[in-house]
Design a protein around this motif. Structure first.
Motif, PDB file in Angstrom:
ATOM      1  N   VAL A  15      30.296 -22.773   6.929  1.00  0.00           N
ATOM      2  CA  VAL A  15      30.052 -22.281   8.462  1.00  0.00           C
ATOM      3  C   VAL A  15      31.016 -22.600   8.308  1.00  0.00           C
ATOM      4  N   GLY A  16      31.161 -24.826   8.495  1.00  0.00           N
ATOM      5  CA  GLY A  16      31.672 -25.599   8.971  1.00  0.00           C
ATOM      6  C   GLY A  16      33.549 -25.277   8.906  1.00  0.00           C
ATOM      7  N   ASP A  17      33.289 -24.255   7.489  1.00  0.00           N
ATOM      8  CA  ASP A  17      35.126 -24.604   6.759  1.00  0.00           C
ATOM      9  C   ASP A  17      35.867 -23.330   7.316  1.00  0.00           C
ATOM     10  N   ILE A  18      35.260 -22.431   8.106  1.00  0.00           N
ATOM     11  CA  ILE A  18      35.373 -21.023   8.877  1.00  0.00           C
ATOM     12  C   ILE A  18      35.893 -20.986  10.525  1.00  0.00           C
ATOM     13  N   ALA A  19      33.951 -21.649  10.618  1.00  0.00           N
ATOM     14  CA  ALA A  19      34.347 -22.036  12.274  1.00  0.00           C
ATOM     15  C   ALA A  19      35.198 -21.913  12.856  1.00  0.00           C
ATOM     16  N   SER A  89      25.974 -26.709   9.097  1.00  0.00           N
ATOM     17  CA  SER A  89      25.613 -27.103   8.050  1.00  0.00           C
ATOM     18  C   SER A  89      24.844 -25.326   7.318  1.00  0.00           C
ATOM     19  N   ASP A  90      25.472 -24.649   7.593  1.00  0.00           N
ATOM     20  CA  ASP A  90      24.777 -23.215   6.498  1.00  0.00           C
ATOM     21  C   ASP A  90      26.150 -23.162   5.871  1.00  0.00           C
ATOM     22  N   SER A  91      25.782 -22.442   4.940  1.00  0.00           N
ATOM     23  CA  SER A  91      26.353 -22.007   3.737  1.00  0.00           C
ATOM     24  C   SER A  91      27.039 -20.298   4.093  1.00  0.00           C
ATOM     25  N   ILE A  92      28.079 -20.169   3.986  1.00  0.00           N
ATOM     26  CA  ILE A  92      28.673 -18.986   3.683  1.00  0.00           C
ATOM     27  C   ILE A  92      27.985 -17.826   3.337  1.00  0.00           C
ATOM     28  N   ASP A  93      27.467 -18.273   2.729  1.00  0.00           N
ATOM     29  CA  ASP A  93      27.005 -16.448   1.984  1.00  0.00           C
ATOM     30  C   ASP A  93      25.000 -16.498   3.270  1.00  0.00           C
ATOM     31  N   ARG A  94      25.062 -18.068   3.138  1.00  0.00           N
ATOM     32  CA  ARG A  94      23.638 -17.816   3.770  1.00  0.00           C
ATOM     33  C   ARG A  94      24.136 -17.546   5.591  1.00  0.00           C
ATOM     34  N   ALA A  95      25.120 -17.529   5.972  1.00  0.00           N
ATOM     35  CA  ALA A  95      25.600 -16.808   7.018  1.00  0.00           C
ATOM     36  C   ALA A  95      25.940 -15.609   6.991  1.00  0.00           C
ATOM     37  N   ILE A  96      26.167 -14.880   6.144  1.00  0.00           N
ATOM     38  CA  ILE A  96      26.738 -12.730   5.811  1.00  0.00           C
ATOM     39  C   ILE A  96      24.939 -12.620   5.857  1.00  0.00           C
ATOM     40  N   ALA A  97      24.809 -13.873   4.613  1.00  0.00           N
ATOM     41  CA  ALA A  97      22.749 -12.730   4.952  1.00  0.00           C
ATOM     42  C   ALA A  97      22.376 -12.856   6.381  1.00  0.00           C
ATOM     43  N   GLN A  98      22.735 -14.284   7.174  1.00  0.00           N
ATOM     44  CA  GLN A  98      22.258 -13.453   8.642  1.00  0.00           C
ATOM     45  C   GLN A  98      22.468 -12.480   9.250  1.00  0.00           C
ATOM     46  N   ASN A 121      33.058 -15.319  13.601  1.00  0.00           N
ATOM     47  CA  ASN A 121      32.544 -12.970  14.117  1.00  0.00           C
ATOM     48  C   ASN A 121      32.550 -12.537  12.309  1.00  0.00           C
ATOM     49  N   ARG A 122      32.576 -11.760  12.469  1.00  0.00           N
ATOM     50  CA  ARG A 122      32.673 -10.967  11.069  1.00  0.00           C
ATOM     51  C   ARG A 122      34.048 -10.137  10.356  1.00  0.00           C
ATOM     52  N   VAL A 123      34.534 -10.767  11.440  1.00  0.00           N
ATOM     53  CA  VAL A 123      35.970 -10.436  11.098  1.00  0.00           C
ATOM     54  C   VAL A 123      36.793 -11.485  10.161  1.00  0.00           C
ATOM     55  N   MET A 124      36.472 -12.750  10.448  1.00  0.00           N
ATOM     56  CA  MET A 124      36.827 -14.051  10.169  1.00  0.00           C
ATOM     57  C   MET A 124      36.136 -14.022   8.814  1.00  0.00           C
TER      58      MET A 124
END
Length: 399
Positions: A15-19, A89-98, A121-124
């Motif tokens: 998540v930190g890579d795109i936040a 520290s969450d992964s992108i995939d965990r973020a998508i699941a959430q 956000n969802r668009v990102m």
């Protein structure tokens, strides 16, 4: 009905890579009138609320503003939802699941101390999937939500608002008398217009239409037209490029005669991305066989329950859920179409903050289910609010 996901997906980015830095952070003492123009300008529908220590204590959403019918002087504290967030520290995939699980659009990012340090956000996330060639190579017809819930062009704005709040939607396709899609009306269209009216009336511009006249106006007067639509044969990738390019959150999917057969949203795309790589734990929702329920009513019940549960699991861990329906009256009477049927609906939910139960009696089954879920929501929120108030650094704003 589905409850919980645990993702074992493909991408290991974080998540930190795109936040990014939060575009807006709210305080509980702020008023809706000063906030709404900023949210509209930034195109943000869910914004974090923090205390003096920058700890997340709540979320303010367009849906809460609309469903509670608040005024421009209402303070954030009185209508904010309980907090939910992704961890840095969450992964992108965990973020998508959430995001899929919560049905969220804008999400704050926190550190290990619950301090707000970012925003996604969802668009990102969708753009990330597109840029990294991770979008499923499928047709829209395999992913879209179907059937499409629509509104007639002559129906009122008030009904559009009711349908969106009731079903948890942010947009509705508008159809003409031949059931052809002729426009789209969105949640933000309604919220922003309502508050422009309230602000203008406060400043003394009497020529501006009243709130009542706006809500009574036909949808056709305020819808976006002509609509951007797609056929079901288009690929998800092409549909997503169109959505991101036009900065829209969803697209009506139409047949050759422009009649709607479904709706594709960014959430549908994210759901398909994780579907192949998750384990799903079912919610135990028991509907008594004593009550004869047609498929349309059963579908309506599941939609209501899923909408509420998607809200609950933003703030708490749901461990178990049971819903039971009992028909009131003698069995032989229920078969007589002239005899009104009564129902007793009970629900029990077990969570990481305790167990909650509710019961209701009524004539209309979907209404009864909605009432029971509403009672559960109020009881859960009350318990969560007690915890928020007890947090260090929390200050209740003075009225």
């Amino acid at each position: 009905m589905l409850m919980k996901t645990w993702c074992r997906c493909k991408d290991m980015s974080g998540v930190g890579d795109i936040a990014i830095e939060p575009p807006i952070i709210l305080r509980s003492s702020m008023r809706i009138g000063e906030i709404l123009p900023k949210l509209s300008e930034l195109r943000i529908r869910e914004a974090p609320v923090v205390n003096d220590s920058n700890e997340l204590i709540g979320i303010l959403s367009y849906r809460a503003i609309l469903s509670k019918g608040v005024g421009r002087d209402t303070k954030v504290l009185t209508i904010m939802d309980p907090p939910y967030a992704l961890n840095i520290s969450d992964s992108i995939d965990r973020a998508i699941a959430q995001i899929v699980q919560w049905k969220a659009r804008d999400i704050p990012v926190i550190d290990s101390f619950s301090k707000v340090v970012g925003y996604i956000n969802r668009v990102m996330v969708l753009r990330y999937l597109l840029d990294h060639n991770l979008v499923p190579s499928e047709k829209v017809e395999n992913v879209m939500s179907s059937p499409a819930i629509t509104i007639q062009e002559w129906e009122s704005i008030a009904r559009a608002r009711w349908l969106m709040v009731k079903n948890g939607f942010s947009r509705l396709p508008v159809v003409d008398r031949y059931e052809r899609v002729v426009g789209v009306i969105t949640l933000s269209d309604i919220v922003e217009r309502l508050y422009r009216i309230k602000l203008s009336r406060r400043k003394g511009y009497e020529w501006i239409e009243s709130e009542e006249s706006f809500l009574a106006a036909p949808v056709s007067d305020f819808m976006t037209s002509p609509p951007i639509t797609i056929p079901s044969s288009v690929t998800i990738i092409d549909a997503l490029k169109l959505m991101l390019g036009r900065n829209i959150a969803g697209l009506p999917v139409v047949a050759g005669d422009d009649r709607p057969i479904g709706v594709l949203s960014g959430l549908d795309v994210l759901r398909r991305y994780i579907e192949a790589s998750i384990s799903v734990q079912p919610i135990e929702a028991k509907i008594s066989t004593v009550a004869e329920i047609d498929e349309f009513t059963r579908s309506a019940i599941e939609r209501i329950v899923n909408s509420y549960l998607a809200g609950f699991i933003r703030y708490i861990n749901v461990l178990d859920f049971k819903l039971s329906v009992k028909e009131i009256g003698k069995p032989e009477e229920s078969k007589n179409k002239d005899v009104r049927r009564g129902f007793e609906v009970s629900a029990r939910i077990t969570t990481d903050i305790g167990g909650f139960a509710a019961k209701s009696l009524c004539w209309d089954l979907p209404t009864c289910v909605r009432e029971v879920m509403g009672i559960l929501e109020r009881r859960i929120r009350k318990q969560i609010e007690k915890r928020v108030v007890s947090k260090p650094g929390y200050k209740k704003s003075e009225e």
